[in-house]
Scaffold this motif. Structure first.
Motif, PDB file in Angstrom:
ATOM      1  N   THR A  52       0.594  -0.569  -0.208  1.00 45.52           N
ATOM      2  CA  THR A  52       0.232   0.025   0.352  1.00 45.52           C
ATOM      3  C   THR A  52       1.131   0.905  -0.049  1.00 45.52           C
ATOM      4  O   THR A  52       0.758   2.317  -1.174  1.00 45.52           O
ATOM      5  N   GLU A  53       1.821   1.112   0.673  1.00 42.81           N
ATOM      6  CA  GLU A  53       3.063   2.367   0.979  1.00 42.81           C
ATOM      7  C   GLU A  53       3.594   2.479  -0.498  1.00 42.81           C
ATOM      8  O   GLU A  53       3.586   4.075  -0.540  1.00 42.81           O
ATOM      9  N   PHE A 100      11.699  11.558   1.033  1.00 42.87           N
ATOM     10  CA  PHE A 100      10.053  11.561   1.905  1.00 42.87           C
ATOM     11  C   PHE A 100       9.728  10.248   2.231  1.00 42.87           C
ATOM     12  O   PHE A 100       9.206  10.231   3.265  1.00 42.87           O
ATOM     13  N   ILE A 101      10.358   8.718   1.569  1.00 41.19           N
ATOM     14  CA  ILE A 101      10.061   7.811   1.879  1.00 41.19           C
ATOM     15  C   ILE A 101      11.029   7.100   2.568  1.00 41.19           C
ATOM     16  O   ILE A 101      10.770   6.885   3.611  1.00 41.19           O
ATOM     17  N   ALA A 139      16.258   0.268   2.769  1.00 39.55           N
ATOM     18  CA  ALA A 139      15.135   1.898   1.998  1.00 39.55           C
ATOM     19  C   ALA A 139      15.317   2.197   0.918  1.00 39.55           C
ATOM     20  O   ALA A 139      14.509   2.218  -0.061  1.00 39.55           O
ATOM     21  N   GLY A 140      16.645   2.058   0.641  1.00 38.91           N
ATOM     22  CA  GLY A 140      16.796   2.633  -0.803  1.00 38.91           C
ATOM     23  C   GLY A 140      16.510   1.275  -1.857  1.00 38.91           C
ATOM     24  O   GLY A 140      15.814   2.094  -2.765  1.00 38.91           O
ATOM     25  N   VAL A 141      16.639   0.093  -1.636  1.00 29.97           N
ATOM     26  CA  VAL A 141      15.875  -0.541  -2.291  1.00 29.97           C
ATOM     27  C   VAL A 141      14.440  -0.178  -2.783  1.00 29.97           C
ATOM     28  O   VAL A 141      13.649  -0.446  -3.633  1.00 29.97           O
ATOM     29  N   LYS A 142      13.433   0.194  -1.695  1.00 24.59           N
ATOM     30  CA  LYS A 142      12.477   1.072  -1.867  1.00 24.59           C
ATOM     31  C   LYS A 142      11.983   2.039  -2.856  1.00 24.59           C
ATOM     32  O   LYS A 142      10.966   2.243  -3.012  1.00 24.59           O
ATOM     33  N   ALA A 143      13.075   2.981  -2.272  1.00 24.40           N
ATOM     34  CA  ALA A 143      13.313   3.927  -3.046  1.00 24.40           C
ATOM     35  C   ALA A 143      13.619   3.744  -4.589  1.00 24.40           C
ATOM     36  O   ALA A 143      13.095   3.917  -5.813  1.00 24.40           O
ATOM     37  N   ILE A 144      14.369   2.616  -5.152  1.00 30.27           N
ATOM     38  CA  ILE A 144      13.821   2.194  -6.664  1.00 30.27           C
ATOM     39  C   ILE A 144      13.067   2.047  -6.753  1.00 30.27           C
ATOM     40  O   ILE A 144      12.699   2.460  -8.695  1.00 30.27           O
ATOM     41  N   VAL A 145      12.225   1.101  -6.219  1.00 25.90           N
ATOM     42  CA  VAL A 145      10.733   1.093  -6.951  1.00 25.90           C
ATOM     43  C   VAL A 145       9.624   2.110  -7.262  1.00 25.90           C
ATOM     44  O   VAL A 145       9.260   2.649  -7.656  1.00 25.90           O
ATOM     45  N   GLN A 146      10.182   3.243  -5.938  1.00 28.14           N
ATOM     46  CA  GLN A 146       9.337   4.414  -5.859  1.00 28.14           C
ATOM     47  C   GLN A 146      10.021   4.716  -7.021  1.00 28.14           C
ATOM     48  O   GLN A 146       9.260   5.828  -8.127  1.00 28.14           O
ATOM     49  N   ALA A 147      10.990   5.434  -7.928  1.00 34.19           N
ATOM     50  CA  ALA A 147      11.839   6.052  -8.610  1.00 34.19           C
ATOM     51  C   ALA A 147      11.748   5.433  -9.888  1.00 34.19           C
ATOM     52  O   ALA A 147      10.818   6.380 -10.653  1.00 34.19           O
ATOM     53  N   MET A 148      11.382   4.052 -10.075  1.00 37.68           N
ATOM     54  CA  MET A 148      10.397   3.792 -10.885  1.00 37.68           C
ATOM     55  C   MET A 148       9.383   3.959 -11.943  1.00 37.68           C
ATOM     56  O   MET A 148       9.393   4.212 -13.029  1.00 37.68           O
ATOM     57  N   VAL A 149       8.877   4.686 -10.815  1.00 42.07           N
ATOM     58  CA  VAL A 149       7.787   4.261 -10.986  1.00 42.07           C
ATOM     59  C   VAL A 149       6.911   6.092 -10.785  1.00 42.07           C
ATOM     60  O   VAL A 149       6.695   6.299 -12.159  1.00 42.07           O
ATOM     61  N   VAL A 150       8.352   6.966 -10.884  1.00 38.67           N
ATOM     62  CA  VAL A 150       7.897   9.015 -11.265  1.00 38.67           C
ATOM     63  C   VAL A 150       8.833   8.172 -12.868  1.00 38.67           C
ATOM     64  O   VAL A 150       8.217   9.055 -13.182  1.00 38.67           O
ATOM     65  N   ALA A 180      19.999   5.570   1.742  1.00 32.21           N
ATOM     66  CA  ALA A 180      19.931   5.323   3.048  1.00 32.21           C
ATOM     67  C   ALA A 180      20.760   5.891   3.679  1.00 32.21           C
ATOM     68  O   ALA A 180      20.126   6.432   4.808  1.00 32.21           O
ATOM     69  N   PHE A 181      21.453   7.793   2.747  1.00 37.67           N
ATOM     70  CA  PHE A 181      21.896   8.538   3.971  1.00 37.67           C
ATOM     71  C   PHE A 181      20.755   9.236   4.375  1.00 37.67           C
ATOM     72  O   PHE A 181      20.501   9.667   6.031  1.00 37.67           O
ATOM     73  N   PHE A 182      19.509   9.652   3.708  1.00 38.08           N
ATOM     74  CA  PHE A 182      18.402   9.884   4.101  1.00 38.08           C
ATOM     75  C   PHE A 182      17.512   9.147   5.741  1.00 38.08           C
ATOM     76  O   PHE A 182      17.165   9.344   6.243  1.00 38.08           O
ATOM     77  N   ALA A 183      17.295   7.456   5.525  1.00 41.39           N
ATOM     78  CA  ALA A 183      16.990   6.621   6.616  1.00 41.39           C
ATOM     79  C   ALA A 183      18.399   6.830   7.754  1.00 41.39           C
ATOM     80  O   ALA A 183      17.462   6.739   8.933  1.00 41.39           O
ATOM     81  N   CYS A 184      19.423   6.886   7.079  1.00 41.56           N
ATOM     82  CA  CYS A 184      20.365   6.968   8.803  1.00 41.56           C
ATOM     83  C   CYS A 184      20.132   8.458   9.493  1.00 41.56           C
ATOM     84  O   CYS A 184      20.298   8.020  10.491  1.00 41.56           O
ATOM     85  N   LEU A 185      19.859   9.472   8.271  1.00 40.95           N
ATOM     86  CA  LEU A 185      19.593  10.284   9.256  1.00 40.95           C
ATOM     87  C   LEU A 185      17.872  10.473  10.091  1.00 40.95           C
ATOM     88  O   LEU A 185      17.815  10.937  11.073  1.00 40.95           O
ATOM     89  N   SER A 186      16.850   9.657   9.473  1.00 38.67           N
ATOM     90  CA  SER A 186      16.133   9.453   9.871  1.00 38.67           C
ATOM     91  C   SER A 186      16.295   8.380  12.026  1.00 38.67           C
ATOM     92  O   SER A 186      15.148   8.766  12.552  1.00 38.67           O
ATOM     93  N   VAL A 187      17.288   7.106  11.714  1.00 41.49           N
ATOM     94  CA  VAL A 187      17.211   7.014  12.880  1.00 41.49           C
ATOM     95  C   VAL A 187      18.750   7.422  13.796  1.00 41.49           C
ATOM     96  O   VAL A 187      17.879   7.573  14.743  1.00 41.49           O
TER      97      VAL A 187
END
Length: 281
Positions: A52-53, A100-101, A139-150, A180-187
């Motif tokens: 869903t995300e 944003f993800i 998180a980077g792999v999830k972002a790849i899917v998002q990038a492909m959608v865009v 990966a950087f932004f996910a680590c920033l979030s952590v």
């Protein structure tokens, strides 16, 4: 009268040696990547059960490209070096949507802390850096899917993009490093804030400034001097610059862009690893 069961055959000397001798420990250069890959697979298993995300996250970049991109493409007020503004905007929206993800990835860590999963992970032999890196690159792999959608949305809108396999591979590396950087920033923020409400508030407070203080919407030459300074230390600017160079063929300093993203991801993993224990207390 039934016969007594036969005694098991005596174990050979070689078999006893296997039972008594512990397996040789793998060197760190093999152990850490294996643990990172394992953590990444665990994180991606969650995506199989709930996609869903990904679907909901595709709405916002589509609105940016369709509404914002089409409008500013018509009024032609932002200097883009001779390329349509819609094309100029597409790499920036890829970087924005993947950021944003990743920027709210710390919420997953806090949920794992509350459910007791994080405590169990921390008592395993896996180094904390490997735990953080596995989650960050997931998180980077999830972002790849998002990038492909865009990319698909941009192609449907007529955006001229390069489909060279090497350039697309470079785009994937850029997206993974940036996410990966932004996910680590979030952590890292999660380790300081320690609650979901605080993390959500801080995340919402910094996402739009990071986005607008980059070259995602407009070139740095159009910025005031003080904003150029912020843009120069903003990793998102280097991610967008690399994506434009790879997808549009515009002038870009790719070695510098990749170097900054690699260093930013390494520093992010280090900072998040240092605060992971504090989050679990």
């Amino acid at each position: 009268m039934s016969a007594a069961p036969a005694a098991p055959p005596p174990a050979s000397a070689e078999g006893r040696g296997l039972l008594l001798t512990p397996p040789r420990s793998r060197p760190a250069w093999r152990l850490v990547p294996a643990r990172v890959a394992a953590m990444c697979v665990v994180e991606l298993q969650k995506l199989r059960h709930d996609r869903t995300e990904l679907y909901t996250r595709a709405i916002q970049p589509a609105l940016w490209l369709v509404i914002f991109g089409e409008t500013f493409n018509r009024i032609n007020v932002i200097p883009t070096g001779g390329i349509p503004y819609r094309d100029y905007l597409a790499p920036g929206i890829i970087a924005q949507s993947t950021m944003f993800i990743a920027i709210f990835y710390g919420i997953h860590i806090i949920w794992e802390r509350d459910s007791g999963v994080l405590t169990k992970l921390l008592v395993t032999p896996t180094p904390r850096a490997a735990l953080v890196a596995g989650k960050a690159f997931a998180a980077g792999v999830k972002a790849i899917v998002q990038a492909m959608v865009v990319l698909v949305i941009a192609a449907l809108l007529g955006v001229t993009l390069s489909w060279n396999p090497l350039r697309l591979l470079g785009m994937i590396v850029v997206v993974v490093l940036g996410s990966a950087f932004f996910a680590c920033l979030s952590v890292t923020i999660a380790g300081i804030a320690r609650t979901r409400d605080r993390l959500m508030g801080i995340g919402q407070a910094i996402t739009m400034p990071l986005f607008f203080a980059s070259n995602a919407l407009y070139p740095t030459a159009s910025m005031p001097d003080w904003l150029r300074v912020i843009s120069a230390i903003n990793p998102l600017s280097y991610e967008v610059d690399a994506l434009r160079g790879l997808l549009l063929g515009t002038p870009a300093n790719l070695p510098l862009d990749f170097a900054v993203l690699v260093v930013a991801a390494a520093l992010g993993i280090t900072a998040a690893s240092a605060l992971l224990g504090r989050l679990a207390r």
